[in-house]
Motif scaffolding. Structure first.
Motif, mmCIF file in Angstrom:
data_model
loop_
_atom_site.group_PDB
_atom_site.id
_atom_site.type_symbol
_atom_site.label_atom_id
_atom_site.label_comp_id
_atom_site.label_asym_id
_atom_site.label_seq_id
_atom_site.Cartn_x
_atom_site.Cartn_y
_atom_site.Cartn_z
ATOM 1 N N ARG A 1 15.945 8.924 5.239
ATOM 2 C CA ARG A 1 14.498 8.794 5.707
ATOM 3 C C ARG A 1 14.378 8.610 7.194
ATOM 4 O O ARG A 1 13.457 9.573 7.728
ATOM 5 C CB ARG A 1 13.749 7.651 5.088
ATOM 6 C CG ARG A 1 13.606 7.518 3.457
ATOM 7 C CD ARG A 1 12.580 6.575 3.148
ATOM 8 N NE ARG A 1 12.855 6.233 1.588
ATOM 9 C CZ ARG A 1 13.652 5.169 1.053
ATOM 10 N NH1 ARG A 1 14.372 4.602 1.802
ATOM 11 N NH2 ARG A 1 13.563 5.093 -0.165
ATOM 12 N N GLN B 1 17.693 5.184 3.104
ATOM 13 C CA GLN B 1 17.144 4.678 4.329
ATOM 14 C C GLN B 1 17.493 5.646 5.480
ATOM 15 O O GLN B 1 16.820 6.165 6.099
ATOM 16 C CB GLN B 1 16.886 3.441 4.614
ATOM 17 C CG GLN B 1 15.913 3.105 5.671
ATOM 18 C CD GLN B 1 14.482 3.690 5.150
ATOM 19 O OE1 GLN B 1 14.017 3.066 4.336
ATOM 20 N NE2 GLN B 1 13.827 4.041 6.218
ATOM 21 N N ALA C 1 13.218 12.999 -0.281
ATOM 22 C CA ALA C 1 12.451 12.145 0.728
ATOM 23 C C ALA C 1 11.241 12.864 1.042
ATOM 24 O O ALA C 1 11.242 13.955 1.183
ATOM 25 C CB ALA C 1 13.309 11.970 1.841
#
Length: 293
Positions: A256, A253, A42
């Motif tokens: 992140r 996600q 990431a």
């Protein structure tokens, strides 16, 4: 990053953020072994720890999609890079045997919904990758039609650069650029249709292609996985009260979000906590199960 595995009959030639590539130790180098690791990245950094079974989950899903796109979904066969044969036991389940291709330096992005960097550009200029869109669209809205928005593939450690279709023509020639556009839009449409049948939305995705010794353009790398695509739950998208609820995706996600809240992108990133690793692994696994069930 851990050292690549020593595999009998193969020699390691390259490691990216999440994949390792091998060529035959002896004989013709017309094939390669593509090994998906459990590494996760990431913000251009490989993180620790990895995601358990991520390599197996992504490879399993890629192989399923390659089979669908070879005609199992009822569509015309899309040429791909896969070759028959067994992979070494130490990487069984997370490796693909593939023909070597002359990879085209264009990442083929298809956007069916307005979100991410596209949403940011639309709010500022009313466009996505320079393509004008109607007024009044909201984050997460379906686009009037899917958009092919190519990018120039950067070197490892650098960001890919969004480019115009005209620039893609300059990079690979008019014939190849048209093939990349048409194949990408067709594969996206077929993937989106399959996802819809399973209660999912394929919001956007990216593909890579290469040319074989006979000049055939072949789909390569991975295809329609959690690492290359953004999937949403269709019911949540239709009924969610907030963008976060509508567009919760089956990918990294959670990594992140956790990292963005705790790290300024300087120096070494912090180690991921157990709960974030487990949540991310669960998202990858749920997508595979929902698509392939």
């Amino acid at each position: 990053m851990a050292s690549p595995l020593a595999l009998p009959g193969w020699r390691h030639v390259y490691s990216g953020k999440v994949r390792d590539l091998y060529l035959p130790a002896e004989g013709p180098e017309d094939r390669m072994l593509v090994v998906a690791s459990d590494r996760i990245s990431a913000f251009d950094h490989v993180l620790s720890p990895g995601i358990p079974d991520k390599g197996v989950l992504l490879t399993t899903l890629s192989l399923w999609w390659f089979d669908r796109l070879a005609g199992a979904d009822g569509g015309r066969p899309i040429p791909n890079h896969l070759l028959p044969g067994e992979v070494p036991a130490p990487v069984a389940g997370r490796a693909m045997l593939a023909r070597r291709l002359d990879m085209l330096p264009v990442e083929c992005v298809v956007r069916g919904y307005l979100t991410g960097s596209g949403w940011a550009e639309y709010r500022e200029r009313g466009t996505v990758c320079g393509i004008p869109l109607p007024d009044g669209l909201a984050d997460g809205d379906r686009l009037p039609e899917p958009l092919f928005t190519p990018a120039f593939k950067a070197q490892l450690g650098e960001h890919d650069e969004n480019i115009s279709y005209e620039r893609a023509v300059e990079l690979v020639g008019a014939e190849h650029a048209a093939a990349l556009r048409d194949l990408s839009l067709e594969i996206y449409a077929r993937g989106a249709r399959t996802a819809e049948e399973r209660g999912l939305i394929l919001a956007d995705t990216k593909f890579e292609f290469g040319v074989d010794e006979d000049g055939i353009v072949r789909l390569a790398d991975e295809v329609l996985t959690s690492d290359s695509s953004r999937y949403w739950d269709a019911a949540a998208w239709a009924n969610g009260a907030t963008p976060a609820e509508r567009m919760a995706s089956f990918d990294k996600q959670p990594v992140r979000d956790w990292l963005a809240a705790r790290w300024d992108k300087e120096g070494t990133p912090p180690e991921l906590p157990t709960e974030v690793v487990a949540q991310t692994a669960g998202a990858y696994r749920e997508l595979l199960e929902r698509l392939t069930a």
